[in-house]
Design a protein around this motif. Structure first.
Motif, PDB file in Angstrom:
ATOM      1  N   LEU A  12       9.756  41.771  48.634  1.00  0.00           N
ATOM      2  CA  LEU A  12       8.443  41.904  47.995  1.00  0.00           C
ATOM      3  C   LEU A  12       7.568  42.932  48.712  1.00  0.00           C
ATOM      4  N   GLN A  13       7.806  43.119  49.997  1.00  0.00           N
ATOM      5  CA  GLN A  13       7.008  44.078  50.769  1.00  0.00           C
ATOM      6  C   GLN A  13       7.163  45.497  50.253  1.00  0.00           C
ATOM      7  N   ARG A  14       8.295  45.798  49.654  1.00  0.00           N
ATOM      8  CA  ARG A  14       8.565  47.154  49.151  1.00  0.00           C
ATOM      9  C   ARG A  14       8.094  47.342  47.706  1.00  0.00           C
ATOM     10  N   MET A  15       7.474  46.335  47.125  1.00  0.00           N
ATOM     11  CA  MET A  15       7.052  46.398  45.725  1.00  0.00           C
ATOM     12  C   MET A  15       5.541  46.548  45.613  1.00  0.00           C
ATOM     13  N   GLU A  16       5.134  47.194  44.534  1.00  0.00           N
ATOM     14  CA  GLU A  16       3.708  47.260  44.198  1.00  0.00           C
ATOM     15  C   GLU A  16       3.279  45.876  43.702  1.00  0.00           C
ATOM     16  N   ALA A  17       1.983  45.645  43.641  1.00  0.00           N
ATOM     17  CA  ALA A  17       1.455  44.334  43.267  1.00  0.00           C
ATOM     18  C   ALA A  17       1.974  43.858  41.908  1.00  0.00           C
ATOM     19  N   LEU A  18       1.956  44.732  40.894  1.00  0.00           N
ATOM     20  CA  LEU A  18       2.408  44.318  39.569  1.00  0.00           C
ATOM     21  C   LEU A  18       3.893  43.947  39.566  1.00  0.00           C
ATOM     22  N   GLU A  19       4.690  44.674  40.336  1.00  0.00           N
ATOM     23  CA  GLU A  19       6.116  44.339  40.452  1.00  0.00           C
ATOM     24  C   GLU A  19       6.293  42.986  41.138  1.00  0.00           C
ATOM     25  N   GLN A  20       5.465  42.720  42.144  1.00  0.00           N
ATOM     26  CA  GLN A  20       5.522  41.427  42.826  1.00  0.00           C
ATOM     27  C   GLN A  20       5.210  40.292  41.850  1.00  0.00           C
ATOM     28  N   TYR A  21       4.188  40.488  41.038  1.00  0.00           N
ATOM     29  CA  TYR A  21       3.809  39.438  40.082  1.00  0.00           C
ATOM     30  C   TYR A  21       4.918  39.212  39.062  1.00  0.00           C
ATOM     31  N   GLN A  22       5.569  40.281  38.629  1.00  0.00           N
ATOM     32  CA  GLN A  22       6.678  40.131  37.681  1.00  0.00           C
ATOM     33  C   GLN A  22       7.842  39.373  38.325  1.00  0.00           C
ATOM     34  N   PHE A  23       8.146  39.710  39.558  1.00  0.00           N
ATOM     35  CA  PHE A  23       9.221  39.036  40.293  1.00  0.00           C
ATOM     36  C   PHE A  23       8.907  37.548  40.439  1.00  0.00           C
ATOM     37  N   LEU A  24       7.704  37.232  40.896  1.00  0.00           N
ATOM     38  CA  LEU A  24       7.314  35.836  41.086  1.00  0.00           C
ATOM     39  C   LEU A  24       7.258  35.078  39.759  1.00  0.00           C
ATOM     40  N   ALA A  25       6.780  35.751  38.720  1.00  0.00           N
ATOM     41  CA  ALA A  25       6.716  35.118  37.402  1.00  0.00           C
ATOM     42  C   ALA A  25       8.103  34.745  36.914  1.00  0.00           C
ATOM     43  N   GLN A  26       9.048  35.658  37.094  1.00  0.00           N
ATOM     44  CA  GLN A  26      10.414  35.387  36.666  1.00  0.00           C
ATOM     45  C   GLN A  26      10.995  34.197  37.432  1.00  0.00           C
ATOM     46  N   MET A  27      10.752  34.144  38.716  1.00  0.00           N
ATOM     47  CA  MET A  27      11.258  33.040  39.529  1.00  0.00           C
ATOM     48  C   MET A  27      10.642  31.706  39.119  1.00  0.00           C
TER      49      MET A  27
END
Length: 103
Positions: free
Chosen positions: A50-65
């Motif tokens: 997650l550290q290598r992702m922009e905020a919106l990418e982080q939210y998409q990743f967390l949302a999917q999980m």
């Protein structure tokens, strides 16, 4: 369940009392801010990528999980906390709790 050590129990009682004080005084923003911070710390610890992702990418990743809509996750982390009320607090804390339980 073993009884907590007296010093630890006192600390937990203090933390709980502080939370209730903030709640009664309507300082929902403080409670949400600290919950957000702790959830971000936990997410980064469990998923260092997650550290290598922009905020919106982080939210998409967390949302999917978590099985949530990305907009819901973004709102939970980004909603302006100025003058939020009880209903908004319930909504945000519920979403953050779901995320914490599923990541």
């Amino acid at each position: 369940i073993p009884v907590a050590a007296l010093s630890r129990r006192r600390l937990l009682e203090h933390v709980e009392a502080s939370g209730w004080f903030l709640w009664r005084k309507g300082h929902y923003d403080v409670l949400i801010t600290h919950t957000r911070r702790e959830l971000k710390r936990l997410a980064l610890q469990r998923h260092p990528q997650l550290q290598r992702m922009e905020a919106l990418e982080q939210y998409q990743f967390l949302a999917q999980m978590a099985g949530l809509a990305p907009e819901t996750v973004e709102d939970a982390f980004e909603r302006d906390l100025y003058a939020i009320g009880q209903n908004e607090f319930y909504y945000l804390i519920s979403t953050l709790n779901q995320l914490g339980n599923r990541i």
